[in-house]
Design an enzyme around this catalytic site. Structure first.
Site, PDB file in Angstrom:
ATOM      1  N   GLY A  24       0.819  -1.219   0.000  1.00  0.00           N
ATOM      2  CA  GLY A  24       0.000   0.000   0.000  1.00  0.00           C
ATOM      3  C   GLY A  24       0.849   1.263   0.000  1.00  0.00           C
ATOM      4  O   GLY A  24       0.555   2.231  -0.692  1.00  0.00           O
ATOM      5  N   CYS A  25       1.917   1.233   0.776  1.00  0.00           N
ATOM      6  CA  CYS A  25       2.787   2.421   0.883  1.00  0.00           C
ATOM      7  C   CYS A  25       3.541   2.653  -0.422  1.00  0.00           C
ATOM      8  O   CYS A  25       3.743   3.798  -0.826  1.00  0.00           O
ATOM      9  CB  CYS A  25       3.756   2.248   2.045  1.00  0.00           C
ATOM     10  SG  CYS A  25       2.885   2.036   3.620  1.00  0.00           S
TER      11      CYS A  25
END
Length: 155
Positions: free
Chosen positions: A45-46
């Site tokens: 996600g990051c």
């Protein structure tokens, strides 16, 4: 520790950043500053969120907006992450959670059935005069950059 409040001037801060820099809020006077907090370098996600900011950097620059990513990872970790992903913006290392506490992004989260303290994905927009003018909490990666750009274009 003072907290950042919507509509108020953000207290100045200084943190180590990629590129062997120490950055402070004062460094960005006259520009809008977008601080995006994310849990951890090199996680799916990051990585997606950082790539989305990277892929839209020219639109942010055209809107006089500087992007800084913030997590609790070390500068050394950040350097690798930034290099690998080709991020055209700096990443701040907040290992002592100075900025995380100022913006109240440390939350208890469920991770594989366990309660852990971590950064809740959040983004904050500070205007040219250092005032916090908008915040996005519990960010959804897929649509986030578009939401931020839409907001900036309406200013």
């Amino acid at each position: 520790m003072t907290t950042a409040t919507l509509g108020q001037t953000v207290p100045d801060f200084q943190l180590p950043a990629t590129g062997d820099k120490t950055l402070s809020l004062a460094d960005f006077a006259g520009k809008k500053l977008l601080l995006y907090f994310y849990p951890k370098d090199n996680t799916p996600g990051c990585t997606q969120e950082g790539q989305a900011f990277r892929d839209h950097i020219q639109q942010f620059e055209a809107l006089n907006t500087v992007i800084l990513g913030v997590s609790r990872d070390s500068v050394k970790m950040h350097e690798g992450f930034k290099c690998k992903q080709g991020f055209p913006f700096d990443l701040l290392s907040d290992q002592e959670e100075q900025l995380c506490q100022m913006f109240d992004v440390i939350k208890m989260k469920n991770m594989y059935g366990k309660q852990v303290r971590g950064i809740e994905r959040s983004t904050f927009l500070i205007d040219e005069a250092g005032v916090l003018i908008h915040e996005w909490r519990k960010v959804k990666v897929k649509t986030h950059v578009e939401e931020v750009l839409q907001y900036l274009q309406q200013l």
